[in-house]
Scaffold this active site. Structure first.
Site, mmCIF file in Angstrom:
data_model
loop_
_atom_site.group_PDB
_atom_site.id
_atom_site.type_symbol
_atom_site.label_atom_id
_atom_site.label_comp_id
_atom_site.label_asym_id
_atom_site.label_seq_id
_atom_site.Cartn_x
_atom_site.Cartn_y
_atom_site.Cartn_z
ATOM 1 N N GLU A 123 2.157 0.011 9.201
ATOM 2 C CA GLU A 123 2.577 -1.156 9.994
ATOM 3 C C GLU A 123 3.638 -0.677 10.981
ATOM 4 O OE1 GLU A 123 4.024 -3.981 7.160
ATOM 5 O OE2 GLU A 123 2.105 -4.117 6.123
ATOM 6 N N ASP A 145 5.002 -19.193 -6.735
ATOM 7 C CA ASP A 145 5.365 -17.815 -7.098
ATOM 8 C C ASP A 145 6.131 -17.936 -8.411
ATOM 9 O OD1 ASP A 145 5.598 -15.049 -5.097
ATOM 10 O OD2 ASP A 145 6.659 -15.031 -7.014
ATOM 11 N N HIS A 189 2.086 1.927 -3.411
ATOM 12 C CA HIS A 189 1.015 2.541 -4.222
ATOM 13 C C HIS A 189 0.941 4.039 -3.939
ATOM 14 C CE1 HIS A 189 -0.501 -1.235 -5.686
ATOM 15 N NE2 HIS A 189 -0.774 -1.695 -4.482
ATOM 16 N N CYS A 212 -15.907 -2.291 8.900
ATOM 17 C CA CYS A 212 -16.633 -1.062 9.260
ATOM 18 C C CYS A 212 -16.927 -0.225 8.015
ATOM 19 C CB CYS A 212 -15.776 -0.248 10.233
ATOM 20 S SG CYS A 212 -16.436 1.390 10.600
ATOM 21 N N CYS A 268 -19.882 -2.838 12.866
ATOM 22 C CA CYS A 268 -19.203 -2.745 14.161
ATOM 23 C C CYS A 268 -20.093 -3.262 15.290
ATOM 24 C CB CYS A 268 -18.805 -1.297 14.445
ATOM 25 S SG CYS A 268 -17.380 -0.750 13.490
ATOM 26 N N THR A 284 0.823 -1.209 0.000
ATOM 27 C CA THR A 284 0.000 0.000 0.000
ATOM 28 C C THR A 284 0.861 1.264 0.000
ATOM 29 O OG1 THR A 284 -1.747 -1.136 1.199
ATOM 30 C CG2 THR A 284 -1.734 1.254 1.359
ATOM 31 N N ILE A 318 -11.085 -11.715 2.115
ATOM 32 C CA ILE A 318 -10.417 -11.445 3.395
ATOM 33 C C ILE A 318 -9.862 -10.027 3.379
ATOM 34 C CG2 ILE A 318 -8.538 -12.110 4.954
ATOM 35 C CD1 ILE A 318 -10.646 -14.280 4.692
ATOM 36 N N THR A 319 -10.241 -9.240 4.366
ATOM 37 C CA THR A 319 -9.634 -7.917 4.505
ATOM 38 C C THR A 319 -9.430 -7.633 5.987
ATOM 39 O OG1 THR A 319 -9.810 -5.584 3.858
ATOM 40 C CG2 THR A 319 -11.865 -6.689 4.461
HETATM 41 ZN ZN LIG Z 1 -18.228 0.730 11.936
HETATM 42 ZN ZN LIG Z 2 -0.346 -2.893 4.981
#
Ligand SMILES: [Zn+2]
Ligand SMILES: [Zn+2]
Length: 361
Positions: free
Chosen positions: A82, A212, A60, A125, A117, A57, A303-304
């Site tokens: 992170e 890979d 990007h 969310c 939430c 990210t 998946i997030t």
């Molecule tokens: Zn929320």
């Molecule tokens: Zn990240």
């Protein structure tokens, strides 16, 4: 009182400035700037950042691609998410985490009031704001965050503590269903793919296969415990069928965002198996839903993020049980070497890169 309590003395006086990596304008690039140290408001803590790892990210954002143009900022804003560091000051009402504690960040600032939430699904969310994407980030000597987003990590080193955030993605992807005793394929051996190999192994998967197209990454997959690391351009499906008594794998974790890997994973998964999709696609992928999904009776999960806070507890437990993700870290660089870090990530010749904001470049 923790062993890091001495670090409390490092709390910067009001009006001090700090080094930070700023996305200065809506254009490619980034700049190191001297900016004021932020002050924690109600319910917030000020954290001295000891380690901040580079995510795709961030690349990007630095490159200013269409995703970044749509989602970041607006500039100027510090990026990076992170992270791990020491709590050095607390705003009014932030009383749970003692000064001097090493913490990592759950990087999704959720509202705790929307439908998701309020129904145990805060990781999706509706009003999420991500650290370093929508709110000022952690590529800086200090960062302010809601105390509720801090995860106490006093038994970890700062770099491993910072990596819990992407590791949590791997844990989330792996544990949407049972893992123990099953065969699994990880497609894409970037840092999250590599960490998920370690997660699957320690969780008792019977065999873990990895694909890979980058030989360096395949070597790292073996290092992380993959039973077999395969070049994705070979006949992976035939090989995996042969390795699984002709059945195919029970689990696929798709970590690459490549359409070719997605089709390969769907071909390799056994009838009735399950697929976690985590790699994001720059262009929409096309599926033959009838043949690849419906008639196989498989389950596909998007998946997030990390489930709050189930994923974090599980991640902590895996690290305590001996999950070793340190082989994924290939570089440690001062924050000032950010350009080198982004080039390394973009080139594919790196695993995780940890930036050190307290070190002079
Ligand atoms: Zn929320
Ligand atoms: Zn990240």
């Amino acid at each position: 009182m923790t062993t890091q309590a001495a670090a409390v003395l490092d709390a910067p006086p009001l009006g001090t400035t700090m080094r930070a990596l700023v996305k200065g304008s809506a254009a490619p690039g980034a700049q190191i700037r001297e900016v004021p140290v932020p002050q924690p408001g109600p319910g917030e803590i000020l954290v001295k950042v000891l380690a901040a790892s580079v995510c795709g990210t961030d690349v990007h954002i630095e490159r200013w691609d269409p995703w970044a143009q749509e989602n970041f900022g607006p500039p100027p804003m510090i990026f990076g998410h992170e992270m791990a560091g020491i709590v050095v000051a607390r705003g009014p009402g932030a009383t749970r985490i003692p000064l001097g504690e090493l913490i990592a960040a759950e990087t999704h600032w959720v509202d705790w009031t929307c439908y998701q939430c309020r129904t145990g699904r805060a990781h999706i969310c509706q009003n999420n704001r991500t650290l370093g994407v929508k709110v000022p980030g952690a590529f800086a000597q200090y960062v302010v965050m809601p105390e509720v987003n801090a995860w106490v990590s006093d038994r970890l080193t700062p770099e491993i503590a910072a990596l819990q955030e992407p590791l949590g993605n791997a844990v989330h992807a792996a544990f949407v269903e049972e893992v123990a005793g099953q065969t699994a394929l990880v497609t894409g051996c970037g840092p999250i793919g590599l960490m998920s190999i370690g997660v699957l192994k320690i969780a008792g998967a019977r065999s873990v296969f990895a694909t890979d197209i980058n030989p360096e990454r395949l070597a790292m997959a073996t290092q992380m415990g993959a039973n077999l690391a395969l070049d994705a351009r070979d006949d992976v499906v035939a090989r995996l069928k042969a390795e699984t008594d002709g059945n195919g794998v029970d689990i696929v974790l798709e970590m690459s965002g490549s359409a070719a890997a997605l089709h390969q994973g769907l071909a390799a998964v056994t009838n009735g198996g399950r697929v976690s999709l985590m790699g994001t696609h720059a262009v929409p992928a096309t599926l033959d839903l009838s043949q690849e999904v419906i008639f196989k009776g498989i389950r596909i999960y998007g998946i997030t993020g990390r489930r709050l806070w189930d994923t974090w507890y599980r991640t902590t437990a895996l690290l305590e049980e001996g999950l070793d993700i340190s082989p994924v870290i290939t570089h440690r660089l001062p924050l000032g070497d950010y350009a080198k870090a982004f080039d390394l990530v973009a080139s594919g010749h790196a695993g995780k890169i940890v930036l050190l904001p307290q070190e002079e470049a």
